[in-house]
Design an enzyme around this catalytic site. Sequence first.
Site, mmCIF file in Angstrom:
data_model
loop_
_atom_site.group_PDB
_atom_site.id
_atom_site.type_symbol
_atom_site.label_atom_id
_atom_site.label_comp_id
_atom_site.label_asym_id
_atom_site.label_seq_id
_atom_site.Cartn_x
_atom_site.Cartn_y
_atom_site.Cartn_z
ATOM 1 C CE LYS A 28 -3.428 -0.930 -0.574
ATOM 2 N NZ LYS A 28 -3.798 -1.670 -1.913
ATOM 3 C CG HIS A 63 4.438 -5.936 -1.423
ATOM 4 N ND1 HIS A 63 4.820 -4.734 -1.804
ATOM 5 C CD2 HIS A 63 3.252 -6.364 -1.763
ATOM 6 C CE1 HIS A 63 3.616 -4.146 -2.559
ATOM 7 N NE2 HIS A 63 2.624 -5.181 -2.424
ATOM 8 C CB SER A 108 -3.600 2.551 2.238
ATOM 9 O OG SER A 108 -3.730 1.959 0.927
HETATM 10 P P1 A3P Z 1 -5.106 4.806 -0.668
HETATM 11 O O1 A3P Z 1 -5.752 3.653 -0.287
HETATM 12 O O2 A3P Z 1 -4.662 5.676 0.304
HETATM 13 O O3 A3P Z 1 -5.924 5.263 -1.665
HETATM 14 P P2 A3P Z 1 -0.411 -0.322 -3.772
HETATM 15 O O4 A3P Z 1 -0.517 -0.136 -5.277
HETATM 16 O O5 A3P Z 1 1.071 -0.471 -3.235
HETATM 17 O O6 A3P Z 1 -1.131 -1.379 -3.138
HETATM 18 O O7 A3P Z 1 -0.756 1.058 -3.101
HETATM 19 C C1 A3P Z 1 -2.404 1.495 -3.188
HETATM 20 C C2 A3P Z 1 -2.375 2.943 -2.829
HETATM 21 O O8 A3P Z 1 -2.045 3.575 -3.742
HETATM 22 C C3 A3P Z 1 -3.882 3.212 -2.513
HETATM 23 O O9 A3P Z 1 -4.011 4.071 -1.742
HETATM 24 C C4 A3P Z 1 -4.209 3.698 -3.975
HETATM 25 O O10 A3P Z 1 -5.301 4.767 -4.000
HETATM 26 C C5 A3P Z 1 -2.864 4.489 -4.164
HETATM 27 N N1 A3P Z 1 -2.772 4.704 -5.651
HETATM 28 C C6 A3P Z 1 -3.060 4.016 -6.680
HETATM 29 N N2 A3P Z 1 -2.815 4.717 -7.659
HETATM 30 C C7 A3P Z 1 -2.342 6.003 -7.511
HETATM 31 C C8 A3P Z 1 -2.061 7.440 -8.167
HETATM 32 N N3 A3P Z 1 -2.049 7.196 -9.519
HETATM 33 N N4 A3P Z 1 -1.767 8.325 -7.404
HETATM 34 C C9 A3P Z 1 -1.742 8.266 -6.248
HETATM 35 N N5 A3P Z 1 -2.088 7.416 -5.447
HETATM 36 C C10 A3P Z 1 -2.400 6.308 -6.089
#
Ligand code: A3P
Length: 296
Positions: free
Chosen positions: A48, A109, A139
């Site tokens: 996340k 990860h 998140s």
């Molecule tokens: P939130 O839950 O705070 O919205 P991962 O891809 O490592 O699992 O991380 C997921 C997090 O990155 C989520 O955070 C998601 O919304 C956010 N995320 C995904 N794409 C994004 C983007 N283009 N810009 C900003 N945040 C993004």
Amino acid sequence: HTMEQNSTVSNTLEVDGALLPTPSRELWEKICNFQARPDDLILATYPKSGMTWTQEILDMIQNDGDVAKCQRATSTDRHPFLEVVFPYKRKPDLEIALEMPSPRMLKTHLQSHLVPPSVWKQNCKIIYVARNAKDCLVSFYHFSRMISLLPDPQSFDKFCEKFMSGEVLYGSWYDHVKGWWAAKYQHRILYLFYEDMKKNPKREIHKMLEFLEKTLSEDVINKIVHHTSFEVMKENPMANQTAVPSNIYNHTISPFMRKGMPGDWKYHFTVAMNEKFDEHYKKKMAGTTLTFCTEI
Ligand code: A3P
């Protein structure tokens, strides 16, 4: 490494105290023996912390900003995840990676000390993305609610306690970000921050380009910024994770593309929890030069 099969969470293996989503000891051995190639690019993050986002940026960079090429498959299918076995896929991503032609981009990860040794031996380029603990926790909490493969977090306060003690998938956030921070002094690691990417995506894309020894025109860079913005990615079925079977990801509980906003933790932490968290944080992060920004 010390390894034990964990019975409380299915499909996990505890390695050096960190829960990993590995279904078998056998696969873990294969991961450890994974043969990296010198031109592999590794994208590493704690869960996340912006992996899907960074993956999309890197794919756009590698495809010179060609949106159609980046829509050839979903995020989960485009680049293999070193240690994750998706129950709906025909075979583990690791095996898919072994059959892939070079140059490969691989996601992980894992904490730096658990990365397959050949990654270091081959001197692979690694991009690590870190996100501030509080937003990462929030998140992770919502993600744990929507994904059926993880135990239900019960309450936010309970999840905070688990996060602080490192009793979550992939283990301690503190050890993760610190371990990779230390590793960057010895290896080819570009260490980036989610908050910087949000604040100034163009500047961070330039850092990635320099690291990858690649140049792109300003027009293409602007196109990448647009295509990988939260709003555009949220609507992109190849990036927003809606293709993952709904019995695994339930976006109606909490969408994968949830908020994408630094500082969202303020709407979740109570004053008491925040104080407790800060005090614990200070102890855990004492003595490191690594600092985070918690809002922009
Ligand atoms: P939130 O839950 O705070 O919205 P991962 O891809 O490592 O699992 O991380 C997921 C997090 O990155 C989520 O955070 C998601 O919304 C956010 N995320 C995904 N794409 C994004 C983007 N283009 N810009 C900003 N945040 C993004």
